[in-house]
Design an enzyme around this catalytic site. Sequence first.
Site, mmCIF file in Angstrom:
data_model
loop_
_atom_site.group_PDB
_atom_site.id
_atom_site.type_symbol
_atom_site.label_atom_id
_atom_site.label_comp_id
_atom_site.label_asym_id
_atom_site.label_seq_id
_atom_site.Cartn_x
_atom_site.Cartn_y
_atom_site.Cartn_z
ATOM 1 N N LEU A 50 10.046 -1.859 20.229
ATOM 2 C CA LEU A 50 9.078 -2.059 19.053
ATOM 3 C C LEU A 50 10.648 -2.145 17.673
ATOM 4 O O LEU A 50 11.046 -1.318 18.166
ATOM 5 C CB LEU A 50 8.446 -0.983 18.764
ATOM 6 C CG LEU A 50 7.582 -2.015 17.416
ATOM 7 C CD1 LEU A 50 5.779 -1.750 18.076
ATOM 8 C CD2 LEU A 50 7.451 -0.811 16.130
ATOM 9 N N ASP B 140 -2.674 -2.388 2.194
ATOM 10 C CA ASP B 140 -3.171 -1.574 0.823
ATOM 11 C C ASP B 140 -4.626 -0.773 1.039
ATOM 12 O O ASP B 140 -5.261 -0.311 2.039
ATOM 13 C CB ASP B 140 -4.121 -3.334 0.929
ATOM 14 C CG ASP B 140 -4.063 -2.872 -1.073
ATOM 15 O OD1 ASP B 140 -3.841 -2.536 -1.665
ATOM 16 O OD2 ASP B 140 -5.412 -3.901 -1.780
ATOM 17 N N THR C 135 8.136 -8.279 -4.458
ATOM 18 C CA THR C 135 9.199 -8.900 -5.486
ATOM 19 C C THR C 135 8.443 -8.166 -6.066
ATOM 20 O O THR C 135 8.144 -8.505 -7.790
ATOM 21 C CB THR C 135 9.892 -9.746 -4.796
ATOM 22 O OG1 THR C 135 9.280 -11.270 -4.537
ATOM 23 C CG2 THR C 135 10.395 -10.194 -4.174
ATOM 24 N N HIS D 17 -0.160 7.557 -2.596
ATOM 25 C CA HIS D 17 0.372 6.593 -1.079
ATOM 26 C C HIS D 17 1.591 6.976 -0.229
ATOM 27 O O HIS D 17 1.269 7.260 0.857
ATOM 28 C CB HIS D 17 2.080 6.055 -2.230
ATOM 29 C CG HIS D 17 1.289 4.922 -3.080
ATOM 30 N ND1 HIS D 17 0.920 3.753 -2.737
ATOM 31 C CD2 HIS D 17 1.764 5.253 -4.797
ATOM 32 C CE1 HIS D 17 0.870 2.893 -3.609
ATOM 33 N NE2 HIS D 17 0.930 3.529 -4.770
HETATM 34 C C1 FPP Z 1 -1.179 -0.704 -1.602
HETATM 35 O O1 FPP Z 1 -1.909 0.323 -1.679
HETATM 36 C C2 FPP Z 1 0.172 -0.027 -1.052
HETATM 37 C C3 FPP Z 1 2.150 -0.772 -1.671
HETATM 38 C C4 FPP Z 1 1.960 -1.129 -3.221
HETATM 39 C C5 FPP Z 1 2.171 -0.675 -1.096
HETATM 40 C C6 FPP Z 1 3.337 0.676 -0.816
HETATM 41 C C7 FPP Z 1 2.333 1.734 0.282
HETATM 42 C C8 FPP Z 1 2.982 2.806 1.188
HETATM 43 C C9 FPP Z 1 3.103 3.480 -0.246
HETATM 44 C C10 FPP Z 1 1.861 3.016 2.712
HETATM 45 C C11 FPP Z 1 2.539 4.221 2.911
HETATM 46 C C12 FPP Z 1 4.436 3.194 2.976
HETATM 47 C C13 FPP Z 1 5.057 3.583 3.112
HETATM 48 C C14 FPP Z 1 6.982 3.260 3.061
HETATM 49 C C15 FPP Z 1 5.004 4.803 4.264
HETATM 50 P P1 FPP Z 1 -2.509 -0.193 -3.613
HETATM 51 O O2 FPP Z 1 -1.521 1.230 -4.806
HETATM 52 O O3 FPP Z 1 -2.111 -1.414 -3.819
HETATM 53 O O4 FPP Z 1 -3.894 0.914 -3.485
HETATM 54 P P2 FPP Z 1 -4.841 -0.094 -4.849
HETATM 55 O O5 FPP Z 1 -5.286 -1.475 -4.327
HETATM 56 O O6 FPP Z 1 -6.408 0.180 -4.018
HETATM 57 O O7 FPP Z 1 -4.563 0.113 -5.420
#
Ligand code: FPP
Length: 251
Positions: free
Chosen positions: A142, A31, A77, A48
Site C-alpha cells: 500500500l 477532522d 498549508t 491529535h
Molecule cells: C483536524 O482536527 C486535524 C488536523 C488539523 C490535522 C492533524 C491531524 C492529526 C494530528 C491526526 C493524526 C495525524 C497523524 C500524523 C498521525 P481539528 O484540530 O481541526 O479538530 P476540530 O475541527 O474539532 O477543531
Amino acid sequence: MNRPPKPHRSGARPPKFSPEKIPGHIAVVMDGNGRWAQERGLPRTAGHEAGEAALFDLVEGAIEIGVQELSAYAFSTENWRRSPDEVKFLMGFNRDVIRRRRDEMNELGVKVRWVGRPKRLWKSVIKELEIAEELTQTNQVLTLNMCVNYGGRAEIVDAATALAHAVQLGEVSPAEVNEKLFQSYLDEPTMRDVDLFLRSSGEMRTSNFLPWQSVYAEFVFMDVLWPDVDRRVLWRAVEEYGRRDRRFGKA
Ligand code: FPP
C-alpha cells in the site's frame, strides 16, 4: 517478507467485497481532534495524540481489503494560521509519529511518501519524511501519502509555475499542454485519482485537499470524530462506496 496486518482488537473481520468495489485510492481528512479533546475537558493537542491510533488502524484495515493507496491530510498549508503553540505541537507530533511508525510501516510493506511543500516546514520533519521514504521505497502492499504542508491550490500553482518555466525555456510548447502533461508537474505525478474521499467529524468540506485528483471521487462524510475512527468505520464507508453508481460523465 511483509507481515500481515494485525486484526482489529475487537476481532472484527472485513466484510466480503468484490474486487471492483474496492476503491484504489482513499483520501482522508482527519477532522474533529479538537472537539474530541474539548468534550473530555482536555487540551486540543490530546485530541491529535489520540488521532494517531486511528490513522494506523485505518492503514491496517485498508491493507486487509486490498486498497492500494491512502492519502492522509496531516498538516495543510492553511494550518499555519493556528495558534503558534498548536503549530509547534503539530510539527513536533508529525516528526515523532513518522519516526516511531516507520519500521511498522516497513514491516507491513507500506511505501511512505511525503506530499507537500518544503517552504516553512520544519527541517526535522522533512528529514524524518525523507528517511521513511527511503526506507520504504520498494514496498508494494500500500502507498501511504503523508500530506504534510500540503494545499491543493498550492500544488496546482507550483505545477503551473514549473510548466511556465519549461515553456519559457522552450522545453515545452503551449500546444502540447494537456491534462496528462500538466499532471506530470504535480507533487506526485503517479498518484492515482482519488476514488473515495472521506472526512470525519460530520463536516462536509474538502478544505483544499487533493482537488486535481478528486474530480470524480465519491464523498463519504463520517459522523464520527477522528480519534473515534477505526477500520470498521472505513469498511462501512467502502460499503457505501460500493453502492454508488460511478459514471465519470457517461450517461
Ligand atoms: C483536524 O482536527 C486535524 C488536523 C488539523 C490535522 C492533524 C491531524 C492529526 C494530528 C491526526 C493524526 C495525524 C497523524 C500524523 C498521525 P481539528 O484540530 O481541526 O479538530 P476540530 O475541527 O474539532 O477543531
